[in-house]
Design a protein around this motif. Sequence first.
Motif, PDB file in Angstrom:
ATOM      1  N   ALA A  24       0.840  -1.203   0.000  1.00  0.00           N
ATOM      2  CA  ALA A  24       0.000   0.000   0.000  1.00  0.00           C
ATOM      3  C   ALA A  24       0.871   1.248   0.000  1.00  0.00           C
ATOM      4  CB  ALA A  24      -0.924   0.015   1.208  1.00  0.00           C
ATOM      5  N   GLN A  25       0.378   2.282  -0.621  1.00  0.00           N
ATOM      6  CA  GLN A  25       1.103   3.552  -0.665  1.00  0.00           C
ATOM      7  C   GLN A  25       0.443   4.544   0.285  1.00  0.00           C
ATOM      8  OE1 GLN A  25       1.037   5.557  -4.459  1.00  0.00           O
ATOM      9  NE2 GLN A  25       2.770   6.864  -3.957  1.00  0.00           N
ATOM     10  N   TRP A  26       1.265   5.205   1.090  1.00  0.00           N
ATOM     11  CA  TRP A  26       0.784   6.255   1.987  1.00  0.00           C
ATOM     12  C   TRP A  26       1.294   7.589   1.459  1.00  0.00           C
ATOM     13  CZ3 TRP A  26      -2.120   5.939   6.609  1.00  0.00           C
ATOM     14  CH2 TRP A  26      -2.489   4.630   6.977  1.00  0.00           C
ATOM     15  N   VAL A  27       0.384   8.541   1.335  1.00  0.00           N
ATOM     16  CA  VAL A  27       0.722   9.852   0.792  1.00  0.00           C
ATOM     17  C   VAL A  27       0.279  10.920   1.780  1.00  0.00           C
ATOM     18  CG1 VAL A  27       0.365  11.457  -1.126  1.00  0.00           C
ATOM     19  CG2 VAL A  27       0.382   8.995  -1.549  1.00  0.00           C
ATOM     20  N   ARG A  28       1.130  11.920   1.978  1.00  0.00           N
ATOM     21  CA  ARG A  28       0.762  13.055   2.830  1.00  0.00           C
ATOM     22  C   ARG A  28       0.941  14.343   2.032  1.00  0.00           C
ATOM     23  NH1 ARG A  28       3.433  13.866   8.667  1.00  0.00           N
ATOM     24  NH2 ARG A  28       1.822  12.361   9.254  1.00  0.00           N
ATOM     25  N   PRO A  29      -0.136  14.870   1.435  1.00  0.00           N
ATOM     26  CA  PRO A  29      -0.028  16.118   0.672  1.00  0.00           C
ATOM     27  C   PRO A  29       0.215  17.306   1.589  1.00  0.00           C
ATOM     28  CG  PRO A  29      -2.307  15.410   0.810  1.00  0.00           C
ATOM     29  CD  PRO A  29      -1.491  14.311   1.420  1.00  0.00           C
ATOM     30  N   ASN A  30       0.730  18.393   0.999  1.00  0.00           N
ATOM     31  CA  ASN A  30       1.074  19.578   1.778  1.00  0.00           C
ATOM     32  C   ASN A  30       0.020  20.665   1.740  1.00  0.00           C
ATOM     33  OD1 ASN A  30       3.646  18.778   2.761  1.00  0.00           O
ATOM     34  ND2 ASN A  30       4.526  19.126   0.729  1.00  0.00           N
ATOM     35  N   SER A  31      -0.972  20.533   0.879  1.00  0.00           N
ATOM     36  CA  SER A  31      -1.991  21.576   0.750  1.00  0.00           C
ATOM     37  C   SER A  31      -3.291  20.956   0.263  1.00  0.00           C
ATOM     38  CB  SER A  31      -1.533  22.661  -0.232  1.00  0.00           C
ATOM     39  OG  SER A  31      -1.454  22.127  -1.547  1.00  0.00           O
ATOM     40  N   LEU A  32      -4.364  21.711   0.376  1.00  0.00           N
ATOM     41  CA  LEU A  32      -5.656  21.235  -0.107  1.00  0.00           C
ATOM     42  C   LEU A  32      -5.622  21.045  -1.616  1.00  0.00           C
ATOM     43  CD1 LEU A  32      -8.608  20.506   0.459  1.00  0.00           C
ATOM     44  CD2 LEU A  32      -9.165  22.949   0.289  1.00  0.00           C
ATOM     45  N   ALA A  33      -4.972  21.972  -2.327  1.00  0.00           N
ATOM     46  CA  ALA A  33      -4.856  21.844  -3.779  1.00  0.00           C
ATOM     47  C   ALA A  33      -4.115  20.565  -4.154  1.00  0.00           C
ATOM     48  CB  ALA A  33      -4.152  23.068  -4.363  1.00  0.00           C
ATOM     49  N   GLU A  34      -3.055  20.270  -3.401  1.00  0.00           N
ATOM     50  CA  GLU A  34      -2.291  19.050  -3.668  1.00  0.00           C
ATOM     51  C   GLU A  34      -3.100  17.803  -3.341  1.00  0.00           C
ATOM     52  OE1 GLU A  34       1.490  17.880  -1.461  1.00  0.00           O
ATOM     53  OE2 GLU A  34       2.310  18.718  -3.311  1.00  0.00           O
ATOM     54  N   LEU A  35      -3.920  17.874  -2.303  1.00  0.00           N
ATOM     55  CA  LEU A  35      -4.798  16.759  -1.962  1.00  0.00           C
ATOM     56  C   LEU A  35      -5.779  16.480  -3.101  1.00  0.00           C
ATOM     57  CD1 LEU A  35      -6.297  14.737  -0.098  1.00  0.00           C
ATOM     58  CD2 LEU A  35      -7.535  16.705   0.848  1.00  0.00           C
ATOM     59  N   LEU A  36      -6.422  17.534  -3.611  1.00  0.00           N
ATOM     60  CA  LEU A  36      -7.417  17.356  -4.668  1.00  0.00           C
ATOM     61  C   LEU A  36      -6.768  16.859  -5.956  1.00  0.00           C
ATOM     62  CD1 LEU A  36      -9.626  20.526  -4.062  1.00  0.00           C
ATOM     63  CD2 LEU A  36     -10.097  18.171  -3.370  1.00  0.00           C
ATOM     64  N   SER A  37      -5.564  17.356  -6.257  1.00  0.00           N
ATOM     65  CA  SER A  37      -4.885  16.891  -7.469  1.00  0.00           C
ATOM     66  C   SER A  37      -4.432  15.445  -7.321  1.00  0.00           C
ATOM     67  CB  SER A  37      -3.691  17.795  -7.796  1.00  0.00           C
ATOM     68  OG  SER A  37      -2.684  17.702  -6.792  1.00  0.00           O
ATOM     69  N   THR A  38      -4.068  15.049  -6.103  1.00  0.00           N
ATOM     70  CA  THR A  38      -3.685  13.660  -5.862  1.00  0.00           C
ATOM     71  C   THR A  38      -4.880  12.739  -6.084  1.00  0.00           C
ATOM     72  OG1 THR A  38      -1.970  14.277  -4.259  1.00  0.00           O
ATOM     73  CG2 THR A  38      -2.840  12.034  -4.120  1.00  0.00           C
ATOM     74  N   ILE A  39      -6.029  13.116  -5.542  1.00  0.00           N
ATOM     75  CA  ILE A  39      -7.239  12.315  -5.721  1.00  0.00           C
ATOM     76  C   ILE A  39      -7.592  12.203  -7.203  1.00  0.00           C
ATOM     77  CG2 ILE A  39      -9.726  12.249  -5.288  1.00  0.00           C
ATOM     78  CD1 ILE A  39      -9.156  13.549  -2.565  1.00  0.00           C
ATOM     79  N   ALA A  40      -7.497  13.331  -7.926  1.00  0.00           N
ATOM     80  CA  ALA A  40      -7.859  13.333  -9.343  1.00  0.00           C
ATOM     81  C   ALA A  40      -6.936  12.442 -10.167  1.00  0.00           C
ATOM     82  CB  ALA A  40      -7.819  14.762  -9.874  1.00  0.00           C
ATOM     83  N   SER A  41      -5.706  12.263  -9.716  1.00  0.00           N
ATOM     84  CA  SER A  41      -4.730  11.490 -10.495  1.00  0.00           C
ATOM     85  C   SER A  41      -4.800   9.988 -10.234  1.00  0.00           C
ATOM     86  CB  SER A  41      -3.311  11.978 -10.175  1.00  0.00           C
ATOM     87  OG  SER A  41      -2.947  11.640  -8.835  1.00  0.00           O
ATOM     88  N   LEU A  42      -5.561   9.582  -9.220  1.00  0.00           N
ATOM     89  CA  LEU A  42      -5.559   8.177  -8.825  1.00  0.00           C
ATOM     90  C   LEU A  42      -6.555   7.349  -9.635  1.00  0.00           C
ATOM     91  CD1 LEU A  42      -5.403   8.485  -4.917  1.00  0.00           C
ATOM     92  CD2 LEU A  42      -3.564   7.759  -6.457  1.00  0.00           C
ATOM     93  N   SER A  43      -6.084   6.181 -10.051  1.00  0.00           N
ATOM     94  CA  SER A  43      -6.978   5.195 -10.660  1.00  0.00           C
ATOM     95  C   SER A  43      -7.218   4.034  -9.700  1.00  0.00           C
ATOM     96  CB  SER A  43      -6.379   4.667 -11.963  1.00  0.00           C
ATOM     97  OG  SER A  43      -5.099   4.079 -11.734  1.00  0.00           O
ATOM     98  N   GLN A  44      -6.388   3.951  -8.639  1.00  0.00           N
ATOM     99  CA  GLN A  44      -6.532   2.886  -7.646  1.00  0.00           C
ATOM    100  C   GLN A  44      -7.533   3.302  -6.567  1.00  0.00           C
ATOM    101  OE1 GLN A  44      -3.669   4.786  -8.209  1.00  0.00           O
ATOM    102  NE2 GLN A  44      -1.897   3.557  -7.610  1.00  0.00           N
ATOM    103  N   SER A  45      -7.901   2.329  -5.742  1.00  0.00           N
ATOM    104  CA  SER A  45      -8.749   2.627  -4.594  1.00  0.00           C
ATOM    105  C   SER A  45      -7.943   3.437  -3.584  1.00  0.00           C
ATOM    106  CB  SER A  45      -9.255   1.339  -3.955  1.00  0.00           C
ATOM    107  OG  SER A  45      -8.182   0.564  -3.444  1.00  0.00           O
TER     108      SER A  45
END
Length: 210
Positions: A51-72
Amino acid sequence: MKTLAVDALAPPDVEEIGRIRATVPCCALPCARDCGASSAQSKLMIVKDGAQWVRPNSLAELLSTIASLSQSYRIVCGNTSVGVFKNQPAADVYIDVSVLPELRTLAYASSTLTAGASVTINELIAGLLAYASASPSYPRLASHLSIVANVAVRNAGSWAGNLMMAHTFPNFPSDIFTTMSGAGATVQISSPSAQPVTMDLFSFLQTDMS
């Protein structure tokens, strides 16, 4: 402590832990600055047990991370839900929002107390008591919230995470949902593809959060 681990590779003394610098993905070298000192620092990424754990630094980065994911994926703060629902399906990616600045805000303005989604239950209680003079309902809300779970859970778990448990598991008896809906609280939902939307808690339960 080193004498208790003679087979280890140069283990540090407890006294030296404060001088250890983390290695960050941006340059793969020991970091020369304090954590969070620069907004240009790359988000933290860890891979463990598939499993991959990610900790974004901003709300914008969080939303862009979600948008880029194809996995659960699963957004976590204190991750205390695993103590209640032990058989949740594993996600491919876990997104830690526990220190996201925009979600850590707690402020009173225009007769409204606003708490970010990563504010813990005990921090929300403290905020309600700090602004007790603003509304006679605040101390009563704080009193109700103070009996949720236990101190350890309230210190780690966020109020928004508790609401998400009520959303994900309809049979979960959320005292926080009952208390906040009775007080007329609203939530603001952000997504990568739409503008933030504010709604009451009963509408929140009917909203697709995937």
